[in-house]
Design a protein around this motif. Structure first.
Motif, PDB file in Angstrom:
ATOM      1  N   GLY A  25     -12.808  57.865   5.796  1.00 36.39           N
ATOM      2  CA  GLY A  25     -11.590  57.010   4.999  1.00 36.39           C
ATOM      3  C   GLY A  25     -11.391  57.743   3.882  1.00 36.39           C
ATOM      4  O   GLY A  25     -11.724  58.689   3.399  1.00 36.39           O
ATOM      5  N   ASP A  62      -8.334  54.187   6.555  1.00 37.28           N
ATOM      6  CA  ASP A  62      -8.732  54.966   7.523  1.00 37.28           C
ATOM      7  C   ASP A  62      -7.340  55.331   8.219  1.00 37.28           C
ATOM      8  O   ASP A  62      -6.782  54.458   8.781  1.00 37.28           O
ATOM      9  CB  ASP A  62      -9.564  53.958   8.487  1.00 37.28           C
ATOM     10  CG  ASP A  62     -10.257  54.953   9.790  1.00 37.28           C
ATOM     11  OD1 ASP A  62      -9.839  56.102   9.740  1.00 37.28           O
ATOM     12  OD2 ASP A  62     -10.763  54.451  10.367  1.00 37.28           O
ATOM     13  N   LYS A  65      -4.280  52.565   7.634  1.00 39.98           N
ATOM     14  CA  LYS A  65      -4.879  51.596   8.179  1.00 39.98           C
ATOM     15  C   LYS A  65      -5.639  50.979   6.809  1.00 39.98           C
ATOM     16  O   LYS A  65      -6.738  51.676   6.457  1.00 39.98           O
ATOM     17  CB  LYS A  65      -5.714  51.251   9.194  1.00 39.98           C
ATOM     18  CG  LYS A  65      -6.118  49.711   9.273  1.00 39.98           C
ATOM     19  CD  LYS A  65      -6.904  49.886  10.736  1.00 39.98           C
ATOM     20  CE  LYS A  65      -7.300  48.388  10.830  1.00 39.98           C
ATOM     21  NZ  LYS A  65      -8.258  48.041  11.826  1.00 39.98           N
ATOM     22  N   THR A  67      -8.709  49.427   4.755  1.00 43.74           N
ATOM     23  CA  THR A  67      -9.817  48.930   5.217  1.00 43.74           C
ATOM     24  C   THR A  67     -10.713  48.511   4.105  1.00 43.74           C
ATOM     25  O   THR A  67     -11.738  47.807   4.175  1.00 43.74           O
ATOM     26  CB  THR A  67     -10.802  50.208   5.677  1.00 43.74           C
ATOM     27  OG1 THR A  67     -10.636  51.221   4.614  1.00 43.74           O
ATOM     28  CG2 THR A  67     -10.182  50.463   6.929  1.00 43.74           C
TER      29      THR A  67
END
Length: 191
Positions: A25, A62, A65, A67
């Motif tokens: 990430g 990530d 996206k 997270t």
């Protein structure tokens, strides 16, 4: 032999760190000085608005996206924007007092995301732990992300954090002095 033990120790330390903190990430630091947190509180006879400064924060991704995330707010910067002069100074002082946020003994509040679910393109439903006055409670809110900007709107029940002054839920016969339990936070983040 000493070199082998040292190498093994480093491998264990950094190897366990990598397992606990995966690198897949990306953490994007928020530009606190370019971000804004505005509040609006309601009472029977109207409302008040103001700002509060973000001390630090980051969002975790990530790919593209969302997270996770975590933020710290400087509670000593509570600022009323709909009043001026003595009225403003009086309300700012009262909000900093033990009747409200006790900022002398609780100078920061924090929010740590515990669950993030996509709810549409660039939109997320987030659950997090909000800590105010040392009391942590879960909150759920929506976050939208567009490029290097993110916005969120939260509704917070102040009585969950032992901020009960003027609450009709705890005191009778307040009449037009009643202050509603929930207040709104609108957050605009720059990354």
């Amino acid at each position: 032999m000493k070199r082998s033990i040292f190498t093994l120790a480093l491998t264990l330390v950094f190897g366990s760190y990598a397992l606990a903190n995966p690198v897949d990430g990306e953490k994007k630091e928020v530009k606190a000085d370019e971000s804004t947190v505005t509040w609006k509180a309601y009472k029977v006879t109207g409302s008040h608005t103001g700002t509060i400064a973000l001390k630090s924060g980051a969002l975790e991704f990530d790919g593209d996206k969302l997270t996770g995330g975590e933020f710290v707010v400087d509670m000593t910067t509570i600022n009323t924007t709909d009043l001026t002069g003595d009225y403003k100074n009086k309300l700012d002082g009262h909000l900093n007092s033990d009747d409200f946020f006790s900022t002398a003994s609780n100078p920061t509040s924090s929010l740590v995301f515990t669950n993030v679910e996509a709810s549409g393109k660039n939109s997320y439903k987030v659950t997090g732990n909000l800590t105010i006055k040392g009391i942590t409670k879960p909150v759920t809110f929506d976050v939208s992300i567009y490029g290097s900007k993110a916005t969120a709107t939260l509704k917070v029940d102040r009585t969950n954090y032992d901020v009960k002054y003027g609450s009709g839920s705890f005191f009778d016969n307040l009449g037009d002095k009643t202050i509603y339990d929930e207040f709104d936070l609108v957050v605009d983040l720059q990354m």
